[in-house]
Write a protein that holds these residues in place. Structure first.
Motif, mmCIF file in Angstrom:
data_model
loop_
_atom_site.group_PDB
_atom_site.id
_atom_site.type_symbol
_atom_site.label_atom_id
_atom_site.label_comp_id
_atom_site.label_asym_id
_atom_site.label_seq_id
_atom_site.Cartn_x
_atom_site.Cartn_y
_atom_site.Cartn_z
ATOM 1 N N GLU A 1 46.712 60.068 122.173
ATOM 2 C CA GLU A 1 45.578 59.420 121.493
ATOM 3 C C GLU A 1 44.916 60.386 120.509
ATOM 4 O OE1 GLU A 1 44.150 56.246 124.957
ATOM 5 O OE2 GLU A 1 43.471 58.327 125.019
ATOM 6 N N VAL A 2 44.799 61.639 120.919
ATOM 7 C CA VAL A 2 44.186 62.640 120.041
ATOM 8 C C VAL A 2 45.042 62.865 118.797
ATOM 9 C CG1 VAL A 2 43.424 65.033 119.858
ATOM 10 C CG2 VAL A 2 43.009 63.760 121.971
ATOM 11 N N LEU A 3 46.359 62.944 118.979
ATOM 12 C CA LEU A 3 47.261 63.138 117.846
ATOM 13 C C LEU A 3 47.185 61.969 116.866
ATOM 14 C CD1 LEU A 3 50.317 64.664 119.710
ATOM 15 C CD2 LEU A 3 49.118 65.744 117.789
ATOM 16 N N ARG A 4 47.053 60.749 117.377
ATOM 17 C CA ARG A 4 46.923 59.590 116.483
ATOM 18 C C ARG A 4 45.635 59.669 115.676
ATOM 19 N NH1 ARG A 4 48.547 56.451 121.142
ATOM 20 N NH2 ARG A 4 50.815 56.159 121.083
ATOM 21 N N ILE A 5 44.566 60.095 116.321
ATOM 22 C CA ILE A 5 43.295 60.242 115.603
ATOM 23 C C ILE A 5 43.424 61.308 114.520
ATOM 24 C CG2 ILE A 5 40.885 60.978 115.820
ATOM 25 C CD1 ILE A 5 40.955 59.738 118.676
ATOM 26 N N MET A 6 44.073 62.425 114.850
ATOM 27 C CA MET A 6 44.237 63.503 113.880
ATOM 28 C C MET A 6 45.123 63.100 112.700
ATOM 29 S SD MET A 6 42.299 65.943 114.821
ATOM 30 C CE MET A 6 42.859 67.265 113.752
ATOM 31 N N SER A 7 46.013 62.134 112.906
ATOM 32 C CA SER A 7 46.884 61.689 111.809
ATOM 33 C C SER A 7 46.121 60.951 110.719
ATOM 34 C CB SER A 7 48.010 60.803 112.346
ATOM 35 O OG SER A 7 47.523 59.542 112.756
ATOM 36 N N VAL A 8 44.879 60.570 111.014
ATOM 37 C CA VAL A 8 44.041 59.916 109.996
ATOM 38 C C VAL A 8 43.744 60.879 108.839
ATOM 39 C CG1 VAL A 8 41.772 58.882 109.541
ATOM 40 C CG2 VAL A 8 43.019 58.304 111.639
ATOM 41 N N LEU A 9 43.624 62.175 109.139
ATOM 42 C CA LEU A 9 43.279 63.160 108.106
ATOM 43 C C LEU A 9 44.323 63.226 106.998
ATOM 44 C CD1 LEU A 9 41.813 66.079 110.291
ATOM 45 C CD2 LEU A 9 40.655 64.067 109.367
ATOM 46 N N PRO A 10 45.618 63.418 107.311
ATOM 47 C CA PRO A 10 46.600 63.411 106.220
ATOM 48 C C PRO A 10 46.751 62.043 105.561
ATOM 49 C CG PRO A 10 47.697 63.598 108.347
ATOM 50 C CD PRO A 10 46.238 63.808 108.597
ATOM 51 N N ALA A 11 46.428 60.962 106.286
ATOM 52 C CA ALA A 11 46.470 59.635 105.662
ATOM 53 C C ALA A 11 45.445 59.552 104.527
ATOM 54 C CB ALA A 11 46.202 58.550 106.702
ATOM 55 N N ILE A 12 44.266 60.115 104.756
ATOM 56 C CA ILE A 12 43.235 60.159 103.711
ATOM 57 C C ILE A 12 43.715 61.025 102.542
ATOM 58 C CG2 ILE A 12 40.880 60.938 103.166
ATOM 59 C CD1 ILE A 12 40.183 60.306 106.126
ATOM 60 N N LEU A 13 44.385 62.131 102.881
ATOM 61 C CA LEU A 13 44.876 63.044 101.843
ATOM 62 C C LEU A 13 45.946 62.411 100.960
ATOM 63 C CD1 LEU A 13 45.031 66.334 103.920
ATOM 64 C CD2 LEU A 13 43.604 65.945 101.898
ATOM 65 N N ILE A 14 46.745 61.521 101.511
ATOM 66 C CA ILE A 14 47.750 60.829 100.691
ATOM 67 C C ILE A 14 47.076 60.101 99.540
ATOM 68 C CG2 ILE A 14 49.450 58.950 100.655
ATOM 69 C CD1 ILE A 14 50.159 59.740 103.554
ATOM 70 N N VAL A 15 45.994 59.400 99.849
ATOM 71 C CA VAL A 15 45.235 58.673 98.810
ATOM 72 C C VAL A 15 44.609 59.659 97.824
ATOM 73 C CG1 VAL A 15 43.322 57.085 98.375
ATOM 74 C CG2 VAL A 15 44.770 56.767 100.394
ATOM 75 N N ALA A 16 44.002 60.733 98.353
ATOM 76 C CA ALA A 16 43.337 61.722 97.501
ATOM 77 C C ALA A 16 44.314 62.388 96.541
ATOM 78 C CB ALA A 16 42.634 62.769 98.365
ATOM 79 N N PHE A 17 45.476 62.776 97.041
ATOM 80 C CA PHE A 17 46.436 63.490 96.196
ATOM 81 C C PHE A 17 47.191 62.564 95.247
ATOM 82 C CE2 PHE A 17 46.452 66.946 99.640
ATOM 83 C CZ PHE A 17 45.459 67.649 98.979
ATOM 84 N N LEU A 18 47.278 61.275 95.573
ATOM 85 C CA LEU A 18 47.773 60.318 94.585
ATOM 86 C C LEU A 18 46.848 60.308 93.376
ATOM 87 C CD1 LEU A 18 48.956 57.241 96.697
ATOM 88 C CD2 LEU A 18 50.329 58.471 95.000
ATOM 89 N N GLY A 19 45.546 60.288 93.659
ATOM 90 C CA GLY A 19 44.556 60.338 92.582
ATOM 91 C C GLY A 19 44.625 61.627 91.797
ATOM 92 N N LEU A 20 44.826 62.758 92.494
ATOM 93 C CA LEU A 20 44.913 64.054 91.823
ATOM 94 C C LEU A 20 46.121 64.102 90.886
ATOM 95 C CD1 LEU A 20 43.862 66.978 91.537
ATOM 96 C CD2 LEU A 20 45.390 67.599 93.435
ATOM 97 N N ASN A 21 47.243 63.557 91.328
ATOM 98 C CA ASN A 21 48.429 63.533 90.486
ATOM 99 C C ASN A 21 48.194 62.731 89.215
ATOM 100 O OD1 ASN A 21 51.319 64.609 91.547
ATOM 101 N ND2 ASN A 21 49.926 64.276 93.251
ATOM 102 N N MET A 22 47.548 61.582 89.351
ATOM 103 C CA MET A 22 47.258 60.755 88.169
ATOM 104 C C MET A 22 46.307 61.480 87.220
ATOM 105 S SD MET A 22 47.069 56.822 89.573
ATOM 106 C CE MET A 22 45.982 57.120 90.972
ATOM 107 N N TYR A 23 45.309 62.161 87.781
ATOM 108 C CA TYR A 23 44.345 62.904 86.965
ATOM 109 C C TYR A 23 45.028 64.044 86.214
ATOM 110 C CZ TYR A 23 40.717 66.284 85.795
ATOM 111 O OH TYR A 23 39.920 67.188 85.128
ATOM 112 N N MET A 24 45.898 64.806 86.909
ATOM 113 C CA MET A 24 46.557 65.948 86.276
ATOM 114 C C MET A 24 47.531 65.504 85.192
ATOM 115 S SD MET A 24 45.085 68.546 87.509
ATOM 116 C CE MET A 24 46.122 69.807 86.774
ATOM 117 N N ARG A 25 48.225 64.380 85.409
ATOM 118 C CA ARG A 25 49.115 63.872 84.365
ATOM 119 C C ARG A 25 48.337 63.475 83.118
ATOM 120 N NH1 ARG A 25 52.793 59.994 88.259
ATOM 121 N NH2 ARG A 25 53.978 61.684 89.282
#
Length: 391
Positions: free
Chosen positions: A358-382
């Motif tokens: 259960e703890v590992l599933r909760i912790m997996s939320v953090l990189p899920a948020i980062l996927i969205v954030a870094f998609l935005g960063l890639n678009m900004y840098m391009r």
């Protein structure tokens, strides 16, 4: 720069980082010594006793970052050496939550001073290959964790020796890096070389892109370091020797960082960060639902994800926001370690009251948020790169 022995400084820096990393692995092993089956501390209490390793690190980086420019890289490096030595000695005599807390604080300050001094030094002496060389430098964070994990396993599990002997092995790389730095000439920071004023450096850390990267650093560091620091508890029910899984994860990380140059060239830093977030999410989610040999597969996926997080976050700032100087790199590292200091006791509380899965599933939320954030960063840098090309 001609009078500076770059190779010796880089080698000494790598060994100093090995000391920092070994403390992480050895501290993970100490969880079993001081925990419920050892002297009787709860996992939440262990979390609080370990937090100075991270907020002490943060404090050292935030204070040490600006001082690197005024005191110089050399003095900050020797402060790291002294506080490392004090912290190791105090750990040897720790018998309670309070004494472990104080010992961990000194170790954390030493670790923070290593990063505060040596990240900007490497950016300064390798100005044409910052991200590549920072990745090579940070090979020795996972590399040192592998060394520390194997030392802990061999000393305590195979040889049956005391935990104090395991901790005392830290003196070996400590003495080596002190000897290598002794008598060497150090460079000035890149910010000083560029002629950027202290005021301009302070202004630059309030740029939206830098603030965005600091926020992301909170999540990348917690995704990597909080999970690996508590690996004994997280994987204790799914595999026999979690510390060996820690060594396996960090072995993959060391290998990946050693050959980061080719990956950086193809993906660029922003693309690398998105790649890392995706694999980290998949790895954590799988770790929450598998057991036995499949843990190794899930751990490998997780390792591929977190391999490039820390050095690429630093490399991105050094490459695209160089005017932030040593302060910018220190804020980034400090933010990462502060986030782990917050997350560790929370994870301890969750582990006391929930299953590791259960703890590992909760912790997996953090990189899920980062996927969205870094998609935005890639678009900004391009978009930013295309505008510069047009101009």
């Amino acid at each position: 720069m001609d009078e500076i022995n770059k190779n010796r400084l880089f080698l000494a820096s790598c060994i100093a980082l090995i000391v920092t990393a070994m403390t992480f692995a050895i501290r993970a092993r100490l969880e079993t010594v001081f925990g419920p089956e050892g002297i009787g501390l709860s996992l939440e209490q262990i979390g609080y006793a370990f937090t100075p390793a991270f907020w002490g690190f943060t404090l050292a980086m935030i204070i040490g970052g600006p001082l690197v420019d005024s005191l110089g890289i050399k003095k900050i490096t020797w402060i790291a050496f002294i506080t490392h030595a004090i912290g190791i000695i105090l750990t040897l005599f720790a018998t309670s939550m309070t004494s472990l807390f104080i010992a961990t604080l000194f170790v954390g300050i030493g670790n923070g001073m290593v990063e505060a001094a040596l990240n900007p030094m490497i950016a300064s002496i390798y100005q044409e290959n910052k991200t590549k060389m920072l990745n090579r430098f940070h090979v020795w964070f996972p590399g040192g964790i592998v060394i520390g994990a194997l030392v802990g396993y061999l000393v305590m599990d195979v040889m049956g020796l005391s935990w104090q002997i395991m901790v005392a092995t830290l003196f070996i790389p400590l003495v080596i890096y002190g000897a290598l730095f002794l008598g060497q000439k150090f460079p000035v920071t890149e910010r000083v070389q560029m002629g950027v004023s202290y005021g301009d450096m302070l202004k630059s850390v309030f740029k939206p892109l830098f603030i965005f990267m600091v926020v992301c650093m909170f999540l990348t560091a917690a995704s990597e370091l909080a999970n690996t620091q508590r690996i004994e508890s997280l994987l204790s029910k799914s595999i026999a020797k979690p510390l060996l899984v820690l060594a396996f994860i960090n072995g993959i990380m060391a290998f990946g960082r050693a050959f980061a140059g080719q990956v950086i060239h193809k993906l660029r830093p922003a693309g690398m960060l998105l790649f890392s977030a995706i694999f980290t999410f998949i790895g954590l989610w799988l770790l929450s639902s598998v057991s036995g040999t499949m843990v190794i597969v899930a751990a490998a996926i997780f390792a591929v994800g977190v391999t490039f997080f820390w050095p690429t976050m630093l490399g991105f700032v050094a490459e695209y926001l160089p005017e932030t100087g040593a302060l910018g790199l220190s804020i980034m590292g400090g933010a990462g370690m502060f986030s782990v200091s917050v997350v560790l006791p929370i994870m301890g509380n969750m582990l006391d009251n929930a299953t590791p899965s259960e703890v590992l599933r909760i912790m997996s939320v953090l990189p899920a948020i980062l996927i969205v954030a870094f998609l935005g960063l890639n678009m900004y840098m391009r978009k930013r790169n295309s505008l510069r090309t047009e101009n």
